[in-house]
Motif scaffolding. Sequence first.
Motif, mmCIF file in Angstrom:
data_model
loop_
_atom_site.group_PDB
_atom_site.id
_atom_site.type_symbol
_atom_site.label_atom_id
_atom_site.label_comp_id
_atom_site.label_asym_id
_atom_site.label_seq_id
_atom_site.Cartn_x
_atom_site.Cartn_y
_atom_site.Cartn_z
ATOM 1 N N ARG A 87 0.830 -1.200 0.000
ATOM 2 C CA ARG A 87 0.000 0.000 0.000
ATOM 3 C C ARG A 87 0.872 1.261 0.000
ATOM 4 N NH1 ARG A 87 -5.226 -1.429 3.826
ATOM 5 N NH2 ARG A 87 -5.387 -3.633 3.267
ATOM 6 N N VAL A 88 1.924 1.249 0.801
ATOM 7 C CA VAL A 88 2.824 2.410 0.845
ATOM 8 C C VAL A 88 3.485 2.618 -0.514
ATOM 9 C CG1 VAL A 88 4.942 3.347 1.872
ATOM 10 C CG2 VAL A 88 3.246 2.207 3.325
ATOM 11 N N MET A 89 3.976 1.523 -1.120
ATOM 12 C CA MET A 89 4.671 1.641 -2.404
ATOM 13 C C MET A 89 3.740 2.113 -3.519
ATOM 14 S SD MET A 89 7.593 0.964 -1.301
ATOM 15 C CE MET A 89 8.338 0.146 0.123
ATOM 16 N N SER A 90 2.478 1.701 -3.453
ATOM 17 C CA SER A 90 1.528 2.143 -4.476
ATOM 18 C C SER A 90 1.268 3.642 -4.364
ATOM 19 C CB SER A 90 0.219 1.358 -4.370
ATOM 20 O OG SER A 90 -0.458 1.661 -3.159
ATOM 21 N N VAL A 91 1.264 4.185 -3.148
ATOM 22 C CA VAL A 91 1.113 5.630 -2.963
ATOM 23 C C VAL A 91 2.334 6.363 -3.521
ATOM 24 C CG1 VAL A 91 0.874 7.492 -1.281
ATOM 25 C CG2 VAL A 91 -0.360 5.347 -0.941
ATOM 26 N N ARG A 93 4.211 5.568 -5.948
ATOM 27 C CA ARG A 93 4.227 5.573 -7.419
ATOM 28 C C ARG A 93 3.386 6.705 -7.997
ATOM 29 N NH1 ARG A 93 4.878 -0.139 -6.784
ATOM 30 N NH2 ARG A 93 2.628 -0.474 -6.537
ATOM 31 N N THR A 94 2.498 7.276 -7.200
ATOM 32 C CA THR A 94 1.708 8.402 -7.696
ATOM 33 C C THR A 94 2.509 9.696 -7.714
ATOM 34 O OG1 THR A 94 0.831 9.009 -5.511
ATOM 35 C CG2 THR A 94 -0.367 7.324 -6.751
ATOM 36 N N PHE A 95 3.663 9.730 -7.042
ATOM 37 C CA PHE A 95 4.490 10.926 -6.994
ATOM 38 C C PHE A 95 5.551 10.949 -8.086
ATOM 39 C CE2 PHE A 95 2.574 11.080 -2.853
ATOM 40 C CZ PHE A 95 2.515 12.426 -2.540
ATOM 41 N N SER A 96 5.911 9.781 -8.600
ATOM 42 C CA SER A 96 6.938 9.727 -9.648
ATOM 43 C C SER A 96 6.846 8.405 -10.389
ATOM 44 C CB SER A 96 8.337 9.887 -9.041
ATOM 45 O OG SER A 96 9.345 9.686 -10.016
ATOM 46 N N TYR A 122 6.980 17.236 2.048
ATOM 47 C CA TYR A 122 6.133 17.198 3.245
ATOM 48 C C TYR A 122 4.747 16.672 2.904
ATOM 49 C CZ TYR A 122 9.524 19.649 6.157
ATOM 50 O OH TYR A 122 10.658 19.974 6.884
ATOM 51 N N ALA A 123 4.256 17.019 1.709
ATOM 52 C CA ALA A 123 2.944 16.507 1.286
ATOM 53 C C ALA A 123 2.984 14.997 1.107
ATOM 54 C CB ALA A 123 2.525 17.188 -0.019
ATOM 55 N N LEU A 124 4.082 14.491 0.529
ATOM 56 C CA LEU A 124 4.254 13.042 0.358
ATOM 57 C C LEU A 124 4.190 12.347 1.707
ATOM 58 C CD1 LEU A 124 6.947 11.293 -1.818
ATOM 59 C CD2 LEU A 124 6.741 10.709 0.578
#
Length: 421
Positions: A87-91, A93-96, A122-124
Motif C-alpha cells: 500500500r505504501v509503495m503504491s502511494v 508511485r503516484t508521486f513519480s 512534506y505533502a508526500l
Amino acid sequence: MLVQQLALVDCNNFYVSCERLFRPDLTNCPVVVLSNNDGCVVSRSNEAKALGIKMGQPWFECKAVAEQHGILALSSNYPLYADISNRVMSVLRTFSPRSEIYSIDECFVDLSGTPNLRAQSYALREIIGKWTGIPVCVGIGSTKTLAKLANYVAKKHPRSRGVFNLNDLSEEQLRRLLSQIPVGEVWGVGSKLSRRLSELGIDTVLELREAHSPTLRAAFGVVMERTQRELLGQPCIELEQVAPDKQQIMSSRSFGRPVTELAILQDALSVFVANATEKLRSQNGKTSLVQVFLSTDRFRKDLPQYHPGMAIPLPSPTSDSLLINRWVQQAAQWLWRPGYRYKKAGILLGAITSALNGQHDLFEESASPVSPLMQTLDRLNTRFGRGTVRLSSAGLTRQWEMRQERKSPAYTTDWDQLPGV
C-alpha cells in the motif's frame, strides 16, 4: 546541469508501525517485534529504544527490562507487513514514475523536476500517513548514498520534521554536517568496515569523502571507491525500476521445535520446495541445480552437531514442483542421520535460466516453458491464496513450524480475522 533529486522514503519502525495500525492502545507504549521463533528483536518503537533495547538483541536478554517497564513483544506477522508495504509503495508511485523498491520498508523515488520540492516532500509524507497510517521520513540527495544519509539526518533531527534535502546545503554546510556523522552510517559500510577505515584515520563521512581514492581502492576494492564517488555527488548506482531476476532462490526456516523424525523433516522440505518453485515460475525461470541442507542447533554445545548438505545437478532444467520435490526428498533420505535434533533445513535453487529461451531436451514431450499442471496450480493459489492447492507431502504434520506465540491477527489478508467494528 540539473542536480538529481533522488529521495529515499523509509517507513519508521515499520513492523511496530504496522502493529499499531490496528492497536491504537499501543501508541506511546514500548513495543518490539521479534524474529522467527520469537528469537531476536527486529523492530523497536522509539519508547523501546529509549529503554536500551538493541536491534538484533536476543529476547531472553530483554525479559527483565521488559517486565520492569511493561514492554510488549509481538511475533512477526509477515503477511500483514507485506500488505501494508504494498500500500505504501503504491502511494509512492503516484508521486513519480521512476522508483525502486529497495526493501519492505524503503523505496528510492526520483523527484527530479518536481516544483516546490520541499513542500511536495512534506505533502508526500503527510499523504502516506493519512492513506496508510504509516509514518515515514524522506531523505533527498543527488545519489543513492547521499539520499540514505539524508534520511538518517531526517530521522535523527526533530527540526527536519521528517524531511531533509542535502542538495539544499552549501558546500560549507555539507562539509560541517558530514564531519559530524560517523562513517558507519554510510550505506554499505557497517561496523566491520568502520573498524578497518578507522585504522586509516577515517572516522567520519567527511573523511571518507575526502580520502585518497587510490589508497581506498587498493585497500577495499572498487566498491568503496564507488561509495566515495557517490558521496562526492557522482551517481554510480543506477535506479533499478525493474527488479532483476534472481540467480538463486532459497527457502529455509528454523524449526519451532527440534525435529527428530525423517517424515517431519520431509514435510517441511516439501513446503520449502513449493514456496521456492512458485517464485521460480513467477520470473519464468528454470533451475538446473538443487541444494539441500540440514543443521542442528549450533548454539547447543551440549548436543551432537551435524550440518550436512548436498548439491544435485538435474538432468534438465525444470520449474516443476513435483519433479524437484522428488529429488529433494531423496536427498533428505541420503542426508538423514538418526539421533540428531535438527533445528533448521532448507533448499536452494541454483543455475537458474530463463524458461522462455532455454535449450530443451530432445526427448521432452512438451516444449512449454511451464507445464499445464503447474500453470493451473499457480492460478488457483493466486486466486484463492497460497497453499490452497499444494503437494500432497507438504504441510501434513506442521510439527516443525516456527513458534509465533505472540502473533497478531492477519487483519488485512484473512477474511476470518478482519477487525470488527
